[in-house]
Design a protein around this motif. Structure first.
Motif, PDB file in Angstrom:
ATOM      1  N   ASN A   1     -11.955 -63.015  14.330  1.00 31.62           N
ATOM      2  CA  ASN A   1     -12.625 -64.095  15.071  1.00 31.62           C
ATOM      3  C   ASN A   1     -13.397 -63.527  16.268  1.00 31.62           C
ATOM      4  OD1 ASN A   1     -13.393 -66.394  16.421  1.00 31.62           O
ATOM      5  ND2 ASN A   1     -11.443 -67.453  16.053  1.00 31.62           N
TER       6      ASN A   1
ATOM      7  N   VAL B   1     -13.735 -68.882  12.597  1.00 32.14           N
ATOM      8  CA  VAL B   1     -12.578 -68.456  11.804  1.00 32.14           C
ATOM      9  C   VAL B   1     -11.402 -69.407  12.028  1.00 32.14           C
ATOM     10  CG1 VAL B   1     -10.940 -66.575  11.376  1.00 32.14           C
ATOM     11  CG2 VAL B   1     -13.330 -66.053  11.967  1.00 32.14           C
TER      12      VAL B   1
ATOM     13  N   ALA C   1     -13.344 -68.618   6.986  1.00 37.78           N
ATOM     14  CA  ALA C   1     -14.440 -68.387   7.936  1.00 37.78           C
ATOM     15  C   ALA C   1     -15.693 -69.034   7.385  1.00 37.78           C
ATOM     16  CB  ALA C   1     -14.654 -66.888   8.137  1.00 37.78           C
TER      17      ALA C   1
END
Lengths: 296, 230
Positions: free
Chosen positions: A106, A150, A165
Motif C-alpha cells: 500500500n 489496497v 488492489a
C-alpha cells in the motif's frame, strides 16, 4: 516384468522370425564375451559417484552465490537473525502474512516506499501457466497508472479475498489485482473461482510457499501464481538505505528474513568472513542465481 | 562433451520383448513358475506352451536374461538422470538410498528426504519401473509415493490435484499418495532397422518429460511432508 495376469495369447506371425534374428545377435555377443548390455556403469557405486558429483557441484555454486551476496549486500535479509513471524508467534498464521504484505504494497502507508514494493510484486508474478495474463500485468505496471488503493479481506462475490488492489490505467479504465495467499492450508472448494473479478484488466495471483498452481479455478477464469521465494527475490533488491526517507526499511528486512527462515526454510548465518548454511544448494540457487548471473 | 544420454546404449532383447509383449509376458510367467508347465494350463495358449517346452526355449531364456540385465542397467542410469534433473530444477529433496531389489530387475527406487534433512520424517520414494500395462505395452514409468503414511498420502493426493498437468496422467485419478511423473512406451523407441530399444532416445524422452514438468509438484510434496513432520 510386472504384468496383470496370464491370458490366452496367440503368437504374432513375426515372433519366430524375430526370435531367430535376435537369437543370432545374442549368441554372437555371448561368443565374443560381450554381455549384451548397454555400455554404461553397471553398479550402484557408479550411480552414487554420479550423485555425489552433482551434489558437490551444486553445493560449490551455492557457496559462491552466498559469498557474492554477502560481499555485495551484507545487510541482505538473507543474513538477518530476526524473523518477524517467529518474534510474533505467527509463523503459520496467514492473517499475519496477509496484513504484512498488504501494508508493504500500500503506497499510502507510512513506510515511505511509495509504489516501489507494489511494482516489485508485479514483477514477481508468474504468468507462465496463462501467458495471456502477462499483458494485464504489463498494463498495471505502466507507470502512468494511478497509485493503487489496497484493501485486505475484501468482499468479492460473497467471499473475502486476502488482498485486493485497484486503480485506473492511463486511459481511464479500471484495473484490479486480487491476491490469495496460502502458507499451509489448502484451498476450499471452488475458492479461487469465488474471488474472480470480471474485466479485461483484472489480474488474480495465487501466492504459496511452493509457487504451485491453484486448483480451484476454471479454465475461463485463470489465475497467475507466485512463490514466496520469488517474492523475496523481488523485494530484496530495492535498497532503502536512508531510513529517514524509508522508515519502513527495518520492517521490510524483518519481514523478508521471516519469509526466508519461516516459510522458505533458508537460513544463512554469518560467521566472521564465512557464511554457514545448512540449506539445499538448489533452493539457494533458486533465490540467488538470478541475482548473481555472472557467478559460474 | 560426453553426456549421460550419450552412453545409454541399446537393447535388442528388450526391443524384441516390447514388440511381442503379450507373448513374452506369458513366457516370462512360465519361466518364473516353480512347477513344471503342463499342457492342461488353461490360461496359456497351447502354441505358446509348446514353444516353451520345445527346442526354442534356450533362445527365449537368453532373451529374458539379456532383457533383465539391460533393463536393470538402464533403470539405474535413468535414476541418475532423474536425480540430476530434479536437482537442477530445484527439488526441495535430497535423494539417497538408491535400491534395486535383488530379485526384481524391473524396478529401482530411491528415498527422497526433505531438506533440511530430518530423520524423524518419513521420506518419499521415487521409483522407476519397466512395466507391462493392461494394453500389453511395455512402459517406462516413474512415480513418487508416500510410504506407510495413509494420512499424508491422502492429503498429498488432494493437495496435488492442481498439478495434474505436471503428471503424465492428467485426467486420471491418482492412486493413494502416488504421483505418476513419466510413462513412456518402449515400442516408441525401438529402432526400425535392428529392432533394438534405443536407450539414448528413451532417456532423451524421459529428460524431455522431466524438463517440461512444473516443479510445483515437488514443492507441494515438500509442503505436505513438512506438515506431517510436526
Amino acid at each position: 516384468m510386472h504384468r496383470e495376469e496370464l491370458r490366452a495369447i496367440e503368437l504374432h506371425p513375426s515372433f519366430l522370425p524375430d526370435l531367430d534374428r535376435v537369437a543370432v545377435v545374442l549368441r554372437d555377443r555371448q561368443q565374443r564375451g560381450v554381455a549384451g548390455r548397454p555400455a554404461m556403469p553397471s553398479d550402484l557405486a557408479g550411480l552414487g559417484k554420479l550423485l555425489e558429483g552433482a551434489t558437490a557441484r551444486a553445493r560449490g555454486r551455492a557457496q559462491r552465490l552466498v559469498a557474492a551476496e554477502h560481499e555485495s549486500h551484507p545487510e541482505s535479509p538473507l543474513f538477518g537473525a530476526v524473523s518477524l513471524f517467529e518474534a510474533t508467534g505467527h509463523v503459520r498464521y496467514e492473517t499475519a502474512h496477509t496484513q504484512s504484505l498488504a501494508w508493504l504494497l500500500n503506497p499510502r502507508r507510512t513506510h515511505g516506499f511509495d509504489t516501489t514494493i507494489f511494482d516489485a510484486f508485479l514483477s514477481a508474478i508468474d504468468c507462465s501457466m496463462h501467458p495471456q495474463l502477462d499483458a494485464i500485468r504489463c498494463r498495471i505496471r505502466d507507470e502512468r497508472r494511478t497509485k493503487p488503493v489496497v484493501h485486505t479481506e475484501y468482499l468479492i462475490n460473497d467471499a473475502r479475498a486476502d488482498i485486493y488492489a485497484e486503480g485506473r490505467l492511463a486511459n481511464g479504465e479500471q484495473w484490479s489485482l486480487v491476491v490469495e495467499l496460502k502458507v499451509d492450508a489448502i484451498e476450499g472448494e471452488g475458492q479461487l473461482d469465488k474471488y474472480h473479478r470480471n474485466g479485461g484488466n483484472a489480474l488474480h495471483v495465487f501466492l504459496t510457499p511452493s509457487g504451485r498452481d491453484g486448483t480451484t479455478y476454471g479454465r475461463s477464469r485463470p489465475w497467475a501464481k507466485m512463490a514466496f521465494i520469488d517474492l523475496v527475490r523481488a523485494f530484496v533488491r530495492p535498497r532503502f538505505a536512508d531510513e529517514t526517507k524509508h522508515p519502513g526499511a527495518p520492517f521490510l528486512r524483518l519481514y523478508l528474513t521471516g519469509l526466508l527462515t519461516s516459510v522458505c526454510d533458508i537460513v544463512c548465518v554469518p560467521n566472521g568472513d564465512q557464511v554457514e548454511t545448512r540449506n539445499s544448494p538448489y533452493r539457494l540457487e533458486q533465490l540467488l542465481g538470478p541475482l548473481h548471473d555472472h557467478i559460474g | 562433451m560426453t553426456t549421460l544420454a550419450d552412453r545409454f546404449g541399446r537393447s535388442i532383447a528388450l526391443g524384441f520383448w516390447a514388440k511381442h509383449a503379450q507373448a513374452m509376458g506369458a513366457l516370462y510367467e512360465l519361466r518364473n513358475r516353480k512347477a513344471p508347465s503342463k499342457p492342461k494350463d488353461r490360461e496359456v495358449d497351447a502354441t505358446l506352451l509348446n514353444l516353451w517346452n520345445g527346442p526354442r526355449r534356450a533362445d527365449i531364456e537368453a532373451v529374458i536374461l539379456n532383457a533383465e540385465a539391460d533393463g536393470r542397467t538402464f533403470l539405474m542410469q535413468a535414476m541418475a538422470l532423474c536425480v540430476t534433473e530434479l536437482g537442477r530444477k530445484g527439488s526441495p529433496f535430497t535423494v539417497a538410498d538408491v535400491k534395486a531389489p535383488p530379485k526384481d530387475p524391473w524396478s529401482i527406487s530411491a528415498q527422497m528426504h526433505r531438506l533440511p534433512r530430518d530423520l524423524q520424517q518419513s521420506p518419499l520414494t521415487l521409483s522407476l519401473w519397466l512395466y507391462e500395462d493392461p494394453d500389453s505395452r511395455i512402459m517406462l514409468y516413474a512415480d513418487i509415493y508416500v510410504e506407510d503414511n495413509a494420512t499424508a498420502a491422502g492429503e498429498m493426493a488432494t493437495a496435488l490435484r492442481g498439478a495434474y498437468d505436471a503428471a503424465s496422467r492428467p485426467y486420471e485419478e491418482w492412486d493413494d499418495g502416488s504421483v505418476v511423473f513419466v510413462e513412456l512406451p518402449l515400442l516408441g523407441h525401438v529402432d526400425d532397422v535392428d529392432g533394438a530399444v534405443d536407450f539414448d532416445r528413451l532417456a532423451g524422452a524421459l529428460l524431455d518429460r522431466l524438463e517440461a514438468q512444473d516443479n510445483t509438484v515437488l514443492q507441494e510434496l515438500a509442503t505436505v511432508t513438512r506438515r506431517h513432520r510436526s
